[in-house]
Design a protein around this motif. Structure first.
Motif, PDB file in Angstrom:
ATOM      1  N   MET A   1     -29.696 -45.023 -23.621  1.00  0.00           N
ATOM      2  CA  MET A   1     -28.907 -43.967 -22.967  1.00  0.00           C
ATOM      3  C   MET A   1     -29.394 -42.605 -23.447  1.00  0.00           C
ATOM      4  N   ASN A   2     -29.641 -41.694 -22.502  1.00  0.00           N
ATOM      5  CA  ASN A   2     -30.175 -40.374 -22.825  1.00  0.00           C
ATOM      6  C   ASN A   2     -29.156 -39.558 -23.611  1.00  0.00           C
ATOM      7  N   THR A   3     -29.541 -39.058 -24.789  1.00  0.00           N
ATOM      8  CA  THR A   3     -28.618 -38.281 -25.621  1.00  0.00           C
ATOM      9  C   THR A   3     -29.215 -36.937 -26.005  1.00  0.00           C
ATOM     10  N   SER A   4     -30.082 -36.386 -25.163  1.00  0.00           N
ATOM     11  CA  SER A   4     -30.831 -35.187 -25.521  1.00  0.00           C
ATOM     12  C   SER A   4     -30.185 -33.901 -25.015  1.00  0.00           C
ATOM     13  N   LEU A   5     -28.940 -33.965 -24.581  1.00  0.00           N
ATOM     14  CA  LEU A   5     -28.283 -32.789 -24.015  1.00  0.00           C
ATOM     15  C   LEU A   5     -28.090 -31.709 -25.070  1.00  0.00           C
ATOM     16  N   GLU A   6     -28.357 -30.454 -24.690  1.00  0.00           N
ATOM     17  CA  GLU A   6     -28.162 -29.331 -25.597  1.00  0.00           C
ATOM     18  C   GLU A   6     -26.681 -29.180 -25.930  1.00  0.00           C
ATOM     19  N   GLU A   7     -26.393 -28.856 -27.180  1.00  0.00           N
ATOM     20  CA  GLU A   7     -24.995 -28.692 -27.593  1.00  0.00           C
ATOM     21  C   GLU A   7     -24.584 -27.229 -27.469  1.00  0.00           C
ATOM     22  N   PHE A   8     -23.342 -27.027 -27.016  1.00  0.00           N
ATOM     23  CA  PHE A   8     -22.789 -25.690 -26.853  1.00  0.00           C
ATOM     24  C   PHE A   8     -21.508 -25.582 -27.671  1.00  0.00           C
ATOM     25  N   LEU A   9     -21.378 -24.465 -28.394  1.00  0.00           N
ATOM     26  CA  LEU A   9     -20.256 -24.279 -29.303  1.00  0.00           C
ATOM     27  C   LEU A   9     -19.418 -23.076 -28.882  1.00  0.00           C
ATOM     28  N   LEU A  10     -18.107 -23.181 -29.097  1.00  0.00           N
ATOM     29  CA  LEU A  10     -17.230 -22.035 -28.942  1.00  0.00           C
ATOM     30  C   LEU A  10     -17.344 -21.147 -30.175  1.00  0.00           C
ATOM     31  N   PRO A  11     -16.926 -19.884 -30.105  1.00  0.00           N
ATOM     32  CA  PRO A  11     -17.039 -18.984 -31.269  1.00  0.00           C
ATOM     33  C   PRO A  11     -16.427 -19.547 -32.539  1.00  0.00           C
ATOM     34  N   GLY A  12     -15.370 -20.328 -32.425  1.00  0.00           N
ATOM     35  CA  GLY A  12     -14.752 -20.913 -33.618  1.00  0.00           C
ATOM     36  C   GLY A  12     -15.479 -22.121 -34.163  1.00  0.00           C
ATOM     37  N   GLY A  13     -16.528 -22.562 -33.472  1.00  0.00           N
ATOM     38  CA  GLY A  13     -17.322 -23.688 -33.949  1.00  0.00           C
ATOM     39  C   GLY A  13     -17.056 -25.006 -33.249  1.00  0.00           C
ATOM     40  N   ALA A  14     -16.033 -25.074 -32.397  1.00  0.00           N
ATOM     41  CA  ALA A  14     -15.742 -26.325 -31.694  1.00  0.00           C
ATOM     42  C   ALA A  14     -16.853 -26.641 -30.697  1.00  0.00           C
ATOM     43  N   SER A  15     -17.215 -27.912 -30.620  1.00  0.00           N
ATOM     44  CA  SER A  15     -18.251 -28.351 -29.695  1.00  0.00           C
ATOM     45  C   SER A  15     -17.679 -28.511 -28.295  1.00  0.00           C
ATOM     46  N   ILE A  16     -18.215 -27.763 -27.354  1.00  0.00           N
ATOM     47  CA  ILE A  16     -17.778 -27.915 -25.967  1.00  0.00           C
ATOM     48  C   ILE A  16     -18.181 -29.283 -25.444  1.00  0.00           C
ATOM     49  N   ASN A  17     -19.339 -29.758 -25.858  1.00  0.00           N
ATOM     50  CA  ASN A  17     -19.810 -31.069 -25.409  1.00  0.00           C
ATOM     51  C   ASN A  17     -18.827 -32.175 -25.745  1.00  0.00           C
ATOM     52  N   ALA A  18     -18.183 -32.064 -26.920  1.00  0.00           N
ATOM     53  CA  ALA A  18     -17.283 -33.122 -27.385  1.00  0.00           C
ATOM     54  C   ALA A  18     -15.926 -33.089 -26.695  1.00  0.00           C
ATOM     55  N   LEU A  19     -15.594 -31.989 -26.026  1.00  0.00           N
ATOM     56  CA  LEU A  19     -14.298 -31.884 -25.366  1.00  0.00           C
ATOM     57  C   LEU A  19     -14.264 -32.778 -24.128  1.00  0.00           C
ATOM     58  N   PRO A  20     -13.127 -33.422 -23.848  1.00  0.00           N
ATOM     59  CA  PRO A  20     -13.028 -34.240 -22.635  1.00  0.00           C
ATOM     60  C   PRO A  20     -13.036 -33.355 -21.401  1.00  0.00           C
ATOM     61  N   LYS A  21     -13.874 -33.710 -20.444  1.00  0.00           N
ATOM     62  CA  LYS A  21     -14.065 -32.861 -19.277  1.00  0.00           C
ATOM     63  C   LYS A  21     -13.966 -33.673 -17.987  1.00  0.00           C
ATOM     64  N   ILE A  22     -13.683 -32.956 -16.913  1.00  0.00           N
ATOM     65  CA  ILE A  22     -13.557 -33.574 -15.598  1.00  0.00           C
ATOM     66  C   ILE A  22     -14.470 -32.838 -14.629  1.00  0.00           C
ATOM     67  N   SER A  23     -15.273 -33.590 -13.904  1.00  0.00           N
ATOM     68  CA  SER A  23     -16.255 -33.028 -12.978  1.00  0.00           C
ATOM     69  C   SER A  23     -15.870 -33.411 -11.555  1.00  0.00           C
ATOM     70  N   LEU A  24     -15.511 -32.419 -10.756  1.00  0.00           N
ATOM     71  CA  LEU A  24     -15.074 -32.682  -9.388  1.00  0.00           C
ATOM     72  C   LEU A  24     -16.134 -32.377  -8.342  1.00  0.00           C
ATOM     73  N   HIS A  25     -17.120 -31.543  -8.685  1.00  0.00           N
ATOM     74  CA  HIS A  25     -18.105 -31.120  -7.681  1.00  0.00           C
ATOM     75  C   HIS A  25     -19.504 -31.276  -8.282  1.00  0.00           C
ATOM     76  N   ASP A  26     -20.096 -32.434  -8.050  1.00  0.00           N
ATOM     77  CA  ASP A  26     -21.384 -32.781  -8.654  1.00  0.00           C
ATOM     78  C   ASP A  26     -22.123 -33.669  -7.663  1.00  0.00           C
ATOM     79  N   HIS A  27     -23.250 -33.176  -7.134  1.00  0.00           N
ATOM     80  CA  HIS A  27     -23.989 -33.896  -6.093  1.00  0.00           C
ATOM     81  C   HIS A  27     -24.955 -34.908  -6.700  1.00  0.00           C
ATOM     82  N   LEU A  28     -24.897 -36.124  -6.179  1.00  0.00           N
ATOM     83  CA  LEU A  28     -25.783 -37.182  -6.666  1.00  0.00           C
ATOM     84  C   LEU A  28     -27.247 -36.799  -6.510  1.00  0.00           C
TER      85      LEU A  28
END
Length: 372
Positions: A1-28
């Protein structure tokens, strides 16, 4: 499984990548891996702009920065060309789910147009079944790596074609096999939703949820058509709804905001806007306000109480991820983790799922943000 995604952090240091997210508009067909395009193209003897994955990815991004939706859509000639076989569709859908899971997406709706994948002999039903097979195998592999993700298909008809009713019937036929809703996409200007009125009438009778691309390459008339001809429960992009908002100044210290009838309707009915910041810049959807993310009406719509959601649209063409889109918005408008949670809860409330499942999704979002 590909795990090479760049990590993005909020100013306080929390990982945006680790937050649960919902994607409604994403074209195959807008989320393929460049290496996959190269390999699939080789199996069918198709020439591609580059056989180097990094260079091919850069080509897609460069070509997509056109400022025109019509030109932006031309890049899809390459991706759809390698998605004409059962094996190609399964692989693309499988990897699509993997990439969402790595990005922390817990629920995603994948939209795509089956009518564009028939050149090598597959039927409409066969292509839907192939994509669903890839989705399910992707979910299973994600689970092996500790990620829980759910996926629904949004079956899309092309605005410029005349197969709307046929595709609507396809969507209903597969609603028990992964399909959760219907969409129309493609060239917006000159191809109103009303052209597919028979499809929308049929979907309404079958209680099939609808989202419609509108307010991207055309203005308020297109949004009106999506709402009243398409009975849309969500607007695909919808960014040009801001044309129906007037900001005035009473004096040096006070301003006022007036909503036009379309904007008022969308806000009062809590119709979700599937906003895609990077894509909206690339296609010129926000040209009336400027050419920088700071010019995007996203924050205006958010502050006025519209149900805004954050989406990628096409991860390949915009060289982005959902985490990156959230990071860009955070940088531009100073959003913190509480704002990002609102966007995910908006998406949970707008997912094409039964009420109880939307509530469970919202609970999962809240729990995940509390742990961050």
């Amino acid at each position: 499984m590909n795990t090479s995604l760049e990590e993005f952090l909020l100013p306080g240091g929390a990982s945006i990548n680790a937050l649960p997210k919902i994607s409604l508009h994403d074209h195959l067909d807008g989320g393929l891996r460049p290496q996959t395009i190269i390999e699939l193209a080789d199996t069918i003897g198709l020439d591609v702009p580059s056989t180097d994955a990094a260079a091919l990815g850069a080509w897609f991004a460069d070509q997509s920065n056109s400022g025109s939706l019509v030109d932006y859509l031309k890049t899809f000639d390459v991706t759809t060309a390698v998605m004409q076989t059962r094996e190609g569709l399964i692989r693309v859908a499988h990897e699509f789910v993997q990439d969402l899971a790595v990005d922390g997406v817990i629920y995603g709706e994948i939209r795509w147009a089956p009518e564009q994948h028939l050149t090598r002999g597959l039927t409409l039903d066969q292509v839907v079944e192939a994509v669903q097979e890839g989705i399910e195998s992707g979910i299973d592999e994600a689970a092996e790596f500790g990620s829980t993700i759910r996926i629904g298909q949004l079956i899309t008809a092309m605005r410029h074609a005349n197969r709307g009713l046929e595709i609507a019937e396809l969507a209903v036929r597969h609603r028990g096999n992964g399909v959760v809703g219907f969409d129309i996409a493609g060239a917006e200007l000159g191809f109103p939703a009303r052209n597919h009125l028979a499809a929308f009438d049929y979907l309404a009778k079958e209680f099939m949820p609808v989202t419609v691309h509108a307010g991207e390459a055309d203005g308020l008339g297109s949004i009106r058509g999506a709402l009243f001809d398409g009975r849309a429960l969500r607007l695909g992009h919808g960014v040009r709804l801001a044309e129906d908002i007037v900001i005035g100044r009473e004096d040096d210290d006070n301003t006022y905001v007036t909503l036009g009838p379309v904007a008022q309707w969308v806000r009062d009915r809590e119709i979700a806007l599937e906003l895609s910041p990077s894509s909206n810049l690339q296609t010129g959807a926000i040209a009336a306000w400027g050419d920088d993310l700071l010019d995007h009406p996203f924050d205006l719509l958010y502050q006025l109480g519209f149900r805004v959601t954050v989406n990628t649209d096409n991860r390949l063409m915009s060289d982005t991820s959902l985490s990156q889109e959230l990071a860009l918005l955070s940088d531009a408008f100073g959003y913190d983790i509480d704002d990002l949670e609102v966007f995910q809860l908006n998406a949970a409330q707008s997912a094409f799922l039964p009420l109880e499942e939307r509530e469970e999704l919202a609970d999962a979002v809240v729990a995940g943000f509390e742990e961050a």
